[in-house]
Design an enzyme around this catalytic site. Sequence first.
Site, mmCIF file in Angstrom:
data_model
loop_
_atom_site.group_PDB
_atom_site.id
_atom_site.type_symbol
_atom_site.label_atom_id
_atom_site.label_comp_id
_atom_site.label_asym_id
_atom_site.label_seq_id
_atom_site.Cartn_x
_atom_site.Cartn_y
_atom_site.Cartn_z
ATOM 1 N N ASP A 297 39.898 46.300 50.743
ATOM 2 C CA ASP A 297 38.942 47.023 49.900
ATOM 3 C C ASP A 297 37.850 46.111 49.377
ATOM 4 O O ASP A 297 36.735 46.561 49.103
ATOM 5 C CB ASP A 297 39.692 47.676 48.729
ATOM 6 C CG ASP A 297 38.752 48.377 47.758
ATOM 7 O OD1 ASP A 297 38.091 49.342 48.181
ATOM 8 O OD2 ASP A 297 38.674 47.953 46.597
ATOM 9 N N MET B 192 36.187 52.436 42.276
ATOM 10 C CA MET B 192 34.746 52.683 42.332
ATOM 11 C C MET B 192 34.004 51.692 43.224
ATOM 12 O O MET B 192 32.783 51.781 43.352
ATOM 13 C CB MET B 192 34.161 52.586 40.912
ATOM 14 C CG MET B 192 34.668 53.646 39.953
ATOM 15 S SD MET B 192 34.175 55.317 40.464
ATOM 16 C CE MET B 192 32.395 55.185 40.387
ATOM 17 N N ARG B 193 34.735 50.761 43.848
ATOM 18 C CA ARG B 193 34.037 49.750 44.634
ATOM 19 C C ARG B 193 33.290 50.380 45.808
ATOM 20 O O ARG B 193 32.197 49.947 46.169
ATOM 21 C CB ARG B 193 35.018 48.685 45.130
ATOM 22 C CG ARG B 193 34.319 47.545 45.873
ATOM 23 C CD ARG B 193 35.279 46.410 46.204
ATOM 24 N NE ARG B 193 35.561 45.598 45.038
ATOM 25 C CZ ARG B 193 36.757 45.482 44.480
ATOM 26 N NH1 ARG B 193 37.787 46.149 44.983
ATOM 27 N NH2 ARG B 193 36.943 44.710 43.432
ATOM 28 N N ALA B 194 33.858 51.400 46.428
ATOM 29 C CA ALA B 194 33.202 52.037 47.566
ATOM 30 C C ALA B 194 31.850 52.627 47.155
ATOM 31 O O ALA B 194 30.864 52.512 47.896
ATOM 32 C CB ALA B 194 34.096 53.124 48.158
#
Length: 656
Positions: free
Chosen positions: A199, A280-282
């Site tokens: 991720d 929320m990284r995406a």
Amino acid sequence: MSTPVFPFSAVVGHPDLRLALLLNAVHPGIGGVLVRGEKGTAKSTIVRALAALLPEQQVAEGCRFRCDATAPDPACPDGPHRSDDEHSVALRTERAPLVELPVGATEDRLVGSLDLERVLQEGTSAFRPGLLAQAHRGVLYVDEVNLLPDHLVDSLLDAAAMGRVHVERDGVSVTHAARFLLVGTMNPEEGELRPQLLDRFGLAVEVRAARDVDTRVEVVRRRMAYEADPAGFAAQWADAERETAEAIAAAQQKLPAVELPDAELRRIAAVCAAFEVDGMRADLVIANASRAHAALRGASVVEEEDVRVAARLALPHRRRRDPFDEPGIDEQALEEALDQAGPPDDPEPPQPPDSPDGGGAPPPSGASGQSGAERPAGDGPGRAAPPPGEPFRARLLRVPGLGEGAPGRRSRARTDSGRVVRATTSAPRRAGDLHLPATVAAAAGRGRTGGRLTLTAADLRGAVREGREGNLVLFVVDASGSMAARKRMSAVTGAVLSLLRDAYQRRDKVGLVTFRAAGAEVALPPTSSVPAAQARLAHLRTGGRTPLADGLLRARTVLQVERLRDPRRRPLLVVLTDGRATVAARPGGDPVRDACRAARLLAADGVATVVVDCESGPVRLGLAAQIAEAAQGALVGIGELSADRVAGIVHAAWAA
């Protein structure tokens, strides 16, 4: 004069990889690129070619941390660099660096460490920068990133995400800038990265060699032309290279002014929600990559196509919540999610794609994701095994003792990293191996000279560290007729599947030996590709007699060969059987005695063994217990083979 690198523009194919690298060159804050693919697909060639396209840089002379002379880092350890007068700072102009991190690198080499030489010569605490400092404002290339110890991957991903490195160790406290384009490559056949690490890579790309004949011919033609005359070949592509370099520089200049409208920001959020990605990284990665894509095409406002491109590169590896999930993303599902992202006043939120795994089509039949029409290797007479039972979260199963194996997360081992357990009188090989308290104590034991504590080479003490290692977990599965009862075999394969998941998380190698009918078969040679083991398990055949001795002897041969290939990786043998051997290892032999003899050979080899007794019914012979005793291993009863207890029972058996 150095040989020019293979031109970026001359690379045949791999459009997604080239685009992902260009986006990160424009905006390193995207978080880097993970390149997954088979060997021999020009992964390293493309990365080195990209580094040659990056704009030249002005670096403050004498700065070990490669500070930008026009905007120096105010917190640079080699600062302050004066910037009020442009003539007061000596400059040097150089190309953006390409730094390669080898698989055997240590944490000291990566982040930096105490400069032991200066400590001894000058008596001052000094910091020696690592590879992260050298890669600042350039490219950090990590080949076989999946083979790196997890703590090293964590460190470099932290630096890539924050743009800074913080070092608190060996009596030094340093922070410095480290903004770089991170590129990691890996061959999935050699093992996967944990989902948490996957991720943290901004974008991910799958690369494969072209199957088209004309494309393969062109690849060979260009490579041969380059090897025959590197300078001449580079000159042929000079114009195309210059255009690409100018496009990167122009996009870098334009990026700060690129606007991300609220409508497209909602589209990004809607797509991430539709695919149910964690965290929320995406969202942040897609936003940054969308702006970079818009800048690269010369636009000042992000549009739907920019979001589409960014999502296609940022989402595939984030959908893999499980090691057995197939990588990739369904293009039709992505289009549906983009279309369903309505305007701000749309009361209906976007719906997830129809299929359970986020794709637009139903998953393939079978637990392995393979078509039911495919025949697995070794398929023969016998019935197909029933589907595995419900998987469960396995607890720790480990090899007793202290090893010196490959980095992993299973058994205790002596390692170059990990916690310090004691000091040794041997001199440290590197600064990170120094046991500072013991060294100072040794110097203090000699007394002071002229009122000062003096340090000599004889005072140096090394640190002994203990961490965790990965093991070779070899499963030996009885697939004979006495095991073929549907409920029993479902429980057995479900337990193996759960332990395979545990092996994936602990970075083990795994292998699979099955025995039934006339003999034993190596269904899967030892590999770091745990999904491959799961795929073979799904196509297990059952029925026939029970050649238990053959199964154990075949396992012994596999372990002997693997010991030569990877001598530091200790094995753990997990045998699942009811012990009812009916086939001897030699003509006229007794099947049970031959099985016990084979088990004793494994014990003599020092193999740690767990026997899972799968015997059931009103009449029990207890033969599996004889096998466990002969192997000097642990025994787990079939009544304890429940979905939530089997791995814990195995662990308890070892701890007893």
